[in-house]
Motif scaffolding. Structure first.
Motif, PDB file in Angstrom:
ATOM      1  N   SER A 111     -15.961   9.494 -11.740  1.00  0.00           N
ATOM      2  CA  SER A 111     -15.330  10.256 -10.663  1.00  0.00           C
ATOM      3  C   SER A 111     -15.934   9.886  -9.318  1.00  0.00           C
ATOM      4  CB  SER A 111     -15.488  11.760 -10.929  1.00  0.00           C
ATOM      5  OG  SER A 111     -14.902  12.121 -12.151  1.00  0.00           O
ATOM      6  N   GLY A 112     -17.248   9.641  -9.289  1.00  0.00           N
ATOM      7  CA  GLY A 112     -17.878   9.184  -8.052  1.00  0.00           C
ATOM      8  C   GLY A 112     -17.311   7.859  -7.579  1.00  0.00           C
ATOM      9  N   LEU A 113     -17.042   6.957  -8.537  1.00  0.00           N
ATOM     10  CA  LEU A 113     -16.441   5.669  -8.177  1.00  0.00           C
ATOM     11  C   LEU A 113     -15.050   5.836  -7.581  1.00  0.00           C
ATOM     12  CD1 LEU A 113     -17.458   3.434 -11.225  1.00  0.00           C
ATOM     13  CD2 LEU A 113     -18.159   3.108  -8.853  1.00  0.00           C
ATOM     14  N   PHE A 114     -14.262   6.751  -8.138  1.00  0.00           N
ATOM     15  CA  PHE A 114     -12.914   6.938  -7.624  1.00  0.00           C
ATOM     16  C   PHE A 114     -12.929   7.638  -6.267  1.00  0.00           C
ATOM     17  CE2 PHE A 114     -11.770   6.135 -12.060  1.00  0.00           C
ATOM     18  CZ  PHE A 114     -10.762   5.213 -11.864  1.00  0.00           C
ATOM     19  N   GLY A 115     -13.874   8.518  -6.058  1.00  0.00           N
ATOM     20  CA  GLY A 115     -14.018   9.116  -4.730  1.00  0.00           C
ATOM     21  C   GLY A 115     -14.396   8.078  -3.695  1.00  0.00           C
ATOM     22  N   ALA A 116     -15.297   7.172  -4.082  1.00  0.00           N
ATOM     23  CA  ALA A 116     -15.673   6.082  -3.179  1.00  0.00           C
ATOM     24  C   ALA A 116     -14.482   5.168  -2.908  1.00  0.00           C
ATOM     25  CB  ALA A 116     -16.830   5.287  -3.785  1.00  0.00           C
ATOM     26  N   GLY A 117     -13.673   4.916  -3.950  1.00  0.00           N
ATOM     27  CA  GLY A 117     -12.485   4.086  -3.758  1.00  0.00           C
ATOM     28  C   GLY A 117     -11.494   4.700  -2.800  1.00  0.00           C
ATOM     29  N   ALA A 118     -11.341   6.028  -2.850  1.00  0.00           N
ATOM     30  CA  ALA A 118     -10.439   6.707  -1.919  1.00  0.00           C
ATOM     31  C   ALA A 118     -10.929   6.562  -0.482  1.00  0.00           C
ATOM     32  CB  ALA A 118     -10.328   8.186  -2.299  1.00  0.00           C
ATOM     33  N   ALA A 119     -12.252   6.660  -0.296  1.00  0.00           N
ATOM     34  CA  ALA A 119     -12.806   6.484   1.052  1.00  0.00           C
ATOM     35  C   ALA A 119     -12.600   5.060   1.555  1.00  0.00           C
ATOM     36  CB  ALA A 119     -14.296   6.831   1.044  1.00  0.00           C
ATOM     37  N   ALA A 120     -12.750   4.083   0.659  1.00  0.00           N
ATOM     38  CA  ALA A 120     -12.551   2.686   1.053  1.00  0.00           C
ATOM     39  C   ALA A 120     -11.111   2.434   1.493  1.00  0.00           C
ATOM     40  CB  ALA A 120     -12.925   1.766  -0.101  1.00  0.00           C
ATOM     41  N   ILE A 121     -10.152   3.018   0.785  1.00  0.00           N
ATOM     42  CA  ILE A 121      -8.744   2.863   1.168  1.00  0.00           C
ATOM     43  C   ILE A 121      -8.495   3.508   2.531  1.00  0.00           C
ATOM     44  CG2 ILE A 121      -6.388   3.520   0.553  1.00  0.00           C
ATOM     45  CD1 ILE A 121      -7.270   3.361  -2.378  1.00  0.00           C
ATOM     46  N   THR A 321     -18.260  15.186  -7.827  1.00  0.00           N
ATOM     47  CA  THR A 321     -18.781  13.822  -7.740  1.00  0.00           C
ATOM     48  C   THR A 321     -17.824  12.896  -6.988  1.00  0.00           C
ATOM     49  OG1 THR A 321     -17.910  13.470  -9.981  1.00  0.00           O
ATOM     50  CG2 THR A 321     -20.249  13.956  -9.762  1.00  0.00           C
ATOM     51  N   ALA A 322     -16.525  13.145  -7.098  1.00  0.00           N
ATOM     52  CA  ALA A 322     -15.577  12.368  -6.287  1.00  0.00           C
ATOM     53  C   ALA A 322     -15.819  12.635  -4.805  1.00  0.00           C
ATOM     54  CB  ALA A 322     -14.140  12.727  -6.666  1.00  0.00           C
ATOM     55  N   ALA A 323     -16.087  13.888  -4.447  1.00  0.00           N
ATOM     56  CA  ALA A 323     -16.374  14.223  -3.048  1.00  0.00           C
ATOM     57  C   ALA A 323     -17.663  13.562  -2.583  1.00  0.00           C
ATOM     58  CB  ALA A 323     -16.460  15.740  -2.881  1.00  0.00           C
ATOM     59  N   LEU A 324     -18.689  13.561  -3.441  1.00  0.00           N
ATOM     60  CA  LEU A 324     -19.949  12.906  -3.080  1.00  0.00           C
ATOM     61  C   LEU A 324     -19.749  11.401  -2.911  1.00  0.00           C
ATOM     62  CD1 LEU A 324     -22.466  14.742  -5.456  1.00  0.00           C
ATOM     63  CD2 LEU A 324     -22.476  14.810  -2.951  1.00  0.00           C
ATOM     64  N   GLY A 325     -19.019  10.789  -3.849  1.00  0.00           N
ATOM     65  CA  GLY A 325     -18.743   9.359  -3.725  1.00  0.00           C
ATOM     66  C   GLY A 325     -17.989   9.033  -2.456  1.00  0.00           C
ATOM     67  N   PHE A 326     -17.038   9.905  -2.098  1.00  0.00           N
ATOM     68  CA  PHE A 326     -16.271   9.732  -0.860  1.00  0.00           C
ATOM     69  C   PHE A 326     -17.190   9.744   0.355  1.00  0.00           C
ATOM     70  CE2 PHE A 326     -13.809  11.195   2.750  1.00  0.00           C
ATOM     71  CZ  PHE A 326     -12.602  10.524   2.622  1.00  0.00           C
ATOM     72  N   VAL A 327     -18.090  10.714   0.408  1.00  0.00           N
ATOM     73  CA  VAL A 327     -19.008  10.845   1.548  1.00  0.00           C
ATOM     74  C   VAL A 327     -19.942   9.645   1.640  1.00  0.00           C
ATOM     75  CG1 VAL A 327     -20.937  12.190   2.472  1.00  0.00           C
ATOM     76  CG2 VAL A 327     -18.909  13.360   1.587  1.00  0.00           C
ATOM     77  N   PHE A 328     -20.502   9.226   0.500  1.00  0.00           N
ATOM     78  CA  PHE A 328     -21.413   8.074   0.527  1.00  0.00           C
ATOM     79  C   PHE A 328     -20.697   6.805   0.968  1.00  0.00           C
ATOM     80  CE2 PHE A 328     -24.124  10.493  -2.617  1.00  0.00           C
ATOM     81  CZ  PHE A 328     -25.218  10.575  -1.775  1.00  0.00           C
ATOM     82  N   GLN A 329     -19.475   6.607   0.492  1.00  0.00           N
ATOM     83  CA  GLN A 329     -18.728   5.419   0.874  1.00  0.00           C
ATOM     84  C   GLN A 329     -18.377   5.418   2.353  1.00  0.00           C
ATOM     85  OE1 GLN A 329     -18.270   2.728  -0.842  1.00  0.00           O
ATOM     86  NE2 GLN A 329     -17.041   1.694   0.724  1.00  0.00           N
ATOM     87  N   MET A 330     -18.033   6.570   2.885  1.00  0.00           N
ATOM     88  CA  MET A 330     -17.761   6.663   4.329  1.00  0.00           C
ATOM     89  C   MET A 330     -19.003   6.292   5.130  1.00  0.00           C
ATOM     90  SD  MET A 330     -14.551   7.460   4.784  1.00  0.00           S
ATOM     91  CE  MET A 330     -14.411   8.200   6.416  1.00  0.00           C
TER      92      MET A 330
END
Length: 336
Positions: A111-121, A321-330
């Protein structure tokens, strides 16, 4: 910069693997220790050995699945996604361990990976191919089905197990089932290593692939050594917060229901790893299985508020974890 992010990814993977063993050893041995089938020290050593064996055998399975499991962009973009996903999973694992809540490390990572992927997009990056299908097949479907199957199978199998033991004195039944629990505890630890070892190896294979090393097989010895050492060390130093929740607070445990739960848990782990390539959570199957087996008794003494709290954390895990991944990727997007 690519070399730095690759090293950082490897270090975070090792940390994640250590925490995985540190947390999930509780799920493998909690019921065997609670029913006095094994002492705590023997149970930890047993779990460490079979975890190690499962991890070693998981590498060929990971190579078979290969980098098609999740296709990430090459270069810094792909490595930053892995860093963000791993960091999200690590933070969530530490938080849930501190709270004493059994939750899935694998679902936290994915889920962290997918949150990071959403931020990358959102930042104009490349979309992960077939992300929605992988999210459903690797996170949502196992998350929904494996606990339900563990609950139902454990609940139903209590009846034939009780029927087989019906003519034996209780002390004889308990003694034999404790011996069986010692075996199934090792089997659950083996299944955990097989399951979570696959996922960890896939992360490392993806990291080297997106960094430009297309063939991960020459690095096999290094990967196996790192993952096996981290998982084994985490198991040996595993904390007992989650074990106390599972073995003492959630429901009344006896040798018969502990054996049924562990047997069902291993069967689901093995089927997920070999037949379905599903990330079946040891924590989910063991907690739900004990809930099912423990409910099927005259005086179940189920701690329903605690069970509902655990279920709530299972639902929240992918979102948090998706939200955390999103924040880290941003935050990392400025560097990549």
């Amino acid at each position: 910069m690519i070399a730095f992010f690759l090293v950082l990814t490897v270090l975070l993977t090792v940390t994640f693997t250590f925490l995985n063993g540190f947390r999930d050893v509780s799920s493998a041995i909690a019921f065997a220790v609670r029913s006095r089938a094994l002492t705590a020290s023997v149970a930890v050593v047993l779990a460490a050995f079979f975890n190690l064996l499962g991890v070693v055998l998981a590498f060929p399975l990971a190579l078979e699945i290969g980098t098609n499991w999740l296709r990430l962009p090459e270069g810094l973009n792909g490595l930053s996604l892995l860093v963000s996903g791993l960091a999200a999973g690590i933070i969530w694992n530490i938080f849930t361990w501190w709270k004493g809540i059994p939750s899935s490390s694998t679902h936290a990572l994915l889920s962290g990976l997918f949150g990071a992927g959403a931020a990358a997009i959102l930042k104009g990056g490349t979309e992960i191919p077939e992300a929605s299908a992988t999210l459903w097949n690797s996170v949502a479907l196992p998350l929904l089905l494996s606990p339900a199957l563990a609950f139902l199978l454990s609940y139903v199998l209590v009846w034939p197990t009780t029927w087989v033991a019906r003519n034996q004195p209780p002390n004889v039944v308990n003694r034999r089932l404790r011996r069986a629990q010692a075996i199934t505890a090792g089997a659950v630890a083996f299944g955990h290593g097989l399951q979570d070892g696959q996922r960890t190896f896939l992360v490392l294979l993806m990291a080297f692939f997106v960094a430009g090393y297309e063939d991960g097989q020459p690095l096999a010895f290094m990967m196996v050594t790192l993952v096996a050492a981290a998982m084994t060390a985490g198991t040996l130093f595993g904390g007992w917060r989650i074990s106390y929740t599972l073995g003492h607070r959630m429901i009344r445990v006896d040798p018969l229901r502990g054996f049924v739960t562990q047997a069902v848990g291993f069967a689901l782990q093995f089927a997920g790893a070999i037949a379905l390539s599903w990330p079946i959570s040891t924590t989910h199957t063991m907690a739900a299985g004990m809930w099912g087996a423990g409910t099927n008794q005259r005086f179940s003494q189920a701690n329903r508020p605690l069970i509902l709290k655990i279920l709530g954390y299972w639902v929240i895990t992918p979102v948090a974890t998706a939200a955390l991944g999103f924040v880290f990727q941003m935050a990392l997007s400025a560097l990549t």
